[in-house]
Design an enzyme around this catalytic site. Structure first.
Site, mmCIF file in Angstrom:
data_model
loop_
_atom_site.group_PDB
_atom_site.id
_atom_site.type_symbol
_atom_site.label_atom_id
_atom_site.label_comp_id
_atom_site.label_asym_id
_atom_site.label_seq_id
_atom_site.Cartn_x
_atom_site.Cartn_y
_atom_site.Cartn_z
ATOM 1 N N PHE A 289 20.887 -0.165 -26.027
ATOM 2 C CA PHE A 289 22.089 -0.685 -25.362
ATOM 3 C C PHE A 289 23.312 -0.331 -26.201
ATOM 4 C CE2 PHE A 289 24.562 -4.197 -23.275
ATOM 5 C CZ PHE A 289 24.424 -3.694 -21.992
ATOM 6 N N LYS B 275 16.305 12.757 -25.629
ATOM 7 C CA LYS B 275 15.671 14.080 -25.529
ATOM 8 C C LYS B 275 14.432 14.211 -26.419
ATOM 9 C CE LYS B 275 19.851 15.711 -26.610
ATOM 10 N NZ LYS B 275 20.807 14.738 -26.174
ATOM 11 N N GLY C 80 24.111 16.799 -18.605
ATOM 12 C CA GLY C 80 23.931 15.518 -17.914
ATOM 13 C C GLY C 80 24.988 15.181 -16.870
ATOM 14 N N GLY D 263 36.276 10.589 -31.210
ATOM 15 C CA GLY D 263 34.958 10.095 -30.786
ATOM 16 C C GLY D 263 34.114 11.184 -30.127
ATOM 17 N N LYS E 49 17.833 20.964 -26.246
ATOM 18 C CA LYS E 49 18.008 21.127 -24.790
ATOM 19 C C LYS E 49 17.250 22.364 -24.302
ATOM 20 C CE LYS E 49 22.322 18.605 -24.752
ATOM 21 N NZ LYS E 49 23.741 18.662 -25.032
ATOM 22 N N GLY F 198 28.793 12.192 -22.008
ATOM 23 C CA GLY F 198 29.858 11.226 -21.732
ATOM 24 C C GLY F 198 29.236 10.041 -21.021
HETATM 25 N N1 LIG Z 1 26.229 9.821 -25.640
HETATM 26 C C1 LIG Z 1 26.039 10.785 -24.723
HETATM 27 O O1 LIG Z 1 26.995 11.343 -24.127
HETATM 28 C C2 LIG Z 1 24.635 11.188 -24.356
HETATM 29 C C3 LIG Z 1 24.432 12.113 -23.331
HETATM 30 C C4 LIG Z 1 23.113 12.471 -22.960
HETATM 31 C C5 LIG Z 1 22.049 11.895 -23.640
HETATM 32 N N2 LIG Z 1 22.285 11.006 -24.658
HETATM 33 C C6 LIG Z 1 21.123 10.398 -25.327
HETATM 34 O O2 LIG Z 1 21.020 9.065 -24.850
HETATM 35 C C7 LIG Z 1 20.493 8.217 -25.873
HETATM 36 C C8 LIG Z 1 21.454 7.049 -26.096
HETATM 37 O O3 LIG Z 1 22.697 7.564 -26.537
HETATM 38 P P1 LIG Z 1 23.880 6.584 -26.998
HETATM 39 O O4 LIG Z 1 25.062 7.457 -27.170
HETATM 40 O O5 LIG Z 1 23.940 5.392 -26.108
HETATM 41 O O6 LIG Z 1 23.318 6.133 -28.428
HETATM 42 P P2 LIG Z 1 23.769 4.860 -29.282
HETATM 43 O O7 LIG Z 1 25.145 4.459 -28.900
HETATM 44 O O8 LIG Z 1 23.459 5.166 -30.687
HETATM 45 O O9 LIG Z 1 22.773 3.685 -28.781
HETATM 46 C C9 LIG Z 1 21.411 3.687 -29.108
HETATM 47 C C10 LIG Z 1 20.842 2.323 -28.790
HETATM 48 O O10 LIG Z 1 19.450 2.313 -29.098
HETATM 49 C C11 LIG Z 1 19.170 1.096 -29.808
HETATM 50 N N3 LIG Z 1 17.970 1.218 -30.612
HETATM 51 C C12 LIG Z 1 17.806 1.898 -31.782
HETATM 52 N N4 LIG Z 1 16.537 1.739 -32.212
HETATM 53 C C13 LIG Z 1 15.921 0.918 -31.320
HETATM 54 C C14 LIG Z 1 14.616 0.363 -31.224
HETATM 55 N N5 LIG Z 1 13.685 0.605 -32.149
HETATM 56 N N6 LIG Z 1 14.326 -0.434 -30.160
HETATM 57 C C15 LIG Z 1 15.261 -0.706 -29.227
HETATM 58 N N7 LIG Z 1 16.516 -0.210 -29.264
HETATM 59 C C16 LIG Z 1 16.833 0.593 -30.299
HETATM 60 C C17 LIG Z 1 20.405 0.844 -30.629
HETATM 61 O O11 LIG Z 1 20.413 -0.503 -31.027
HETATM 62 P P3 LIG Z 1 21.633 -1.148 -31.892
HETATM 63 O O12 LIG Z 1 22.748 -1.301 -30.896
HETATM 64 O O13 LIG Z 1 21.055 -2.430 -32.345
HETATM 65 O O14 LIG Z 1 21.936 -0.161 -32.974
HETATM 66 C C18 LIG Z 1 21.477 1.171 -29.585
HETATM 67 O O15 LIG Z 1 21.665 0.064 -28.735
HETATM 68 C C19 LIG Z 1 20.315 9.107 -27.109
HETATM 69 O O16 LIG Z 1 18.975 9.523 -27.172
HETATM 70 C C20 LIG Z 1 21.236 10.295 -26.841
HETATM 71 O O17 LIG Z 1 20.782 11.487 -27.457
HETATM 72 C C21 LIG Z 1 23.547 10.640 -25.006
#
Ligand SMILES: NC(=O)c1ccc[n+]([C@@H]2O[C@H](COP(=O)([O-])OP(=O)(O)OC[C@H]3O[C@@H](n4cnc5c(N)ncnc54)[C@H](OP(=O)(O)O)[C@@H]3O)[C@@H](O)[C@H]2O)c1
Length: 342
Positions: A12, A130, A159, A211, A229, A322
């Site tokens: 989250f 991924k 995405g 960011g 990817k 994004g």
């Molecule tokens: N950001 C993008 O634009 C984007 C686009 C495509 C794909 N993605 C992929 O989507 C995923 C999420 O991205 P994001 O940007 O949302 O990452 P993020 O902001 O770092 O959020 C990751 C979340 O996972 C939680 N987490 C970590 N370890 C965990 C565990 N053991 N059990 C349960 N929850 C856990 C974290 O908890 P805490 O909050 O407690 O730290 C955080 O809530 C990643 O794999 C990323 O590569 C991201």
């Protein structure tokens, strides 16, 4: 008849919260359009869970997005301390598991274990993470097949576009080559270097301030994210590559002098990922391309991919990630699963 789809969101952070907001905003419209009511029944971060078996309402979803990072265990009266998938699944009985934990390429955890758990419980999976697909694509797909559940992952590559769905739909084509700008952060940094005439470190600082780049940018600037990817793409095309087999050049080696010289000669410097499908080889290279090339016009956080098959050439241009774009891709996957199984 309305079909209720119960989802649990594991992770989250920025994407999980964007998803919760989009569901809060679009849940009723989706229900009116498709007869599907999406209920978020559980939300999980690294420290705890928030559980509500009959689903959080729109107001609660928006309030959940206001809890601090690692703070869903503060969301009373639904809070649960610690992460326990047995408790999550037994108390909420989800239909779809959304995997949004960090992409971690050395072990693939916790994503791999979470996805295998969901499959073994007969629950469909939508992942933006991924790493599990990069490290265990075949194992995950064959377990899913044997359990009769779907794994969808449109959010993992380009995405903000339906690239993955299109690639999967080209069933009669012999795909020869895929090439593209697959990483938004690298493309943004190179664009800043061209437009503002700053060096790599200055462009990286600007990307971090906005960011667009993480505090630790190595996965993006060194090409690991783009390689990941391409591994997913190679698996879709049944020509699986391992991430360590992909040759990578880092954009950190591009100097301002390289940029100025290239521009004087009528070129733009880009980081392009190539996959020669027939030859089974992929690489990420820093290349000079003519200013008139379509890829030279793809700037900033935009991504682009060209698919060449024996029949045609298709180009996708769009946002690679994004929050809002990724959340919509995830939601589209959830709706597809719901429509398929209703
Ligand atoms: N950001 C993008 O634009 C984007 C686009 C495509 C794909 N993605 C992929 O989507 C995923 C999420 O991205 P994001 O940007 O949302 O990452 P993020 O902001 O770092 O959020 C990751 C979340 O996972 C939680 N987490 C970590 N370890 C965990 C565990 N053991 N059990 C349960 N929850 C856990 C974290 O908890 P805490 O909050 O407690 O730290 C955080 O809530 C990643 O794999 C990323 O590569 C991201």
């Amino acid at each position: 008849m309305i079909k209720r789809i119960k989802i649990v969101v594991i992770g989250f952070g920025s994407i999980g919260r964007a998803l919760a907001k989009v569901i809060a905003l679009k849940r009723k419209t989706i229900n009116n359009k498709y007869g599907i009511l999406i209920d978020v029944v559980g939300v999980v971060d690294s420290k705890g869970m928030a559980l509500k078996a009959d689903g959080f309402d729109e107001y609660e979803l928006l309030k959940l997005c206001e809890v601090p990072r690692s703070g869903v265990n503060l969301f009373k009266p639904y809070a649960y301390q610690g992460v326990d998938l047995d408790v999550l699944y037994n108390s909420t009985q989800p239909d779809v598991h959304i995997e949004l934990t960090p992409s971690e390429y050395s072990s693939g955890e916790p994503g791999i274990s979470n996805i295998i758990y969901a499959i073994n419980r007969g629950v469909h999976v939508v992942t933006a993470n991924k790493a599990p697909l990069v490290l265990k694509y075949r194992e995950i797909m064959s377990s899913a097949l044997s359990k009769g559940v779907e794994i969808r992952f449109r959010a993992t590559v380009l995405g903000g576009t339906p690239f993955i769905d299109t690639l999967m739909s080209l069933r009669s084509h012999d795909i020869e080559r895929i090439e593209g700008i697959l990483n938004a952060t690298s493309n943004f940094i190179l664009t800043e270097m061209h437009e503002k005439l700053v060096d790599f470190n200055e462009a990286l600082r600007m990307a971090q301030a906005l960011g667009v780049a993480e505090a630790n940018p190595t996965l993006d600037v060194d090409g690991v994210d783009a390689a990941a990817k391409m591994v997913i793409i190679s698996n879709i095309l049944e020509k699986p590559l391992k991430i360590e087999e992909i040759y990578r050049e880092s954009i950190s080696r591009v100097t301002l002098r390289d940029i100025i010289d290239a521009v004087r000669q009528g070129y733009i410097i880009k980081s392009i990922t190539f996959f020669d499908v027939r030859g089974g080889k992929a690489s990420i290279k820093i290349v000079k391309i003519p200013k008139s090339d379509l890829f030279a016009q793809i700037n900033g956080i935009m991504n682009g991919v060209r698919i060449r098959s024996d029949a045609t050439e298709i180009v996708f241009i769009g946002r690679g990630g994004g929050g809002i774009e990724t959340a919509h891709s995830i939601l589209d996957d959830v709706i597809s699963i719901a429509l398929h199984y209703s």
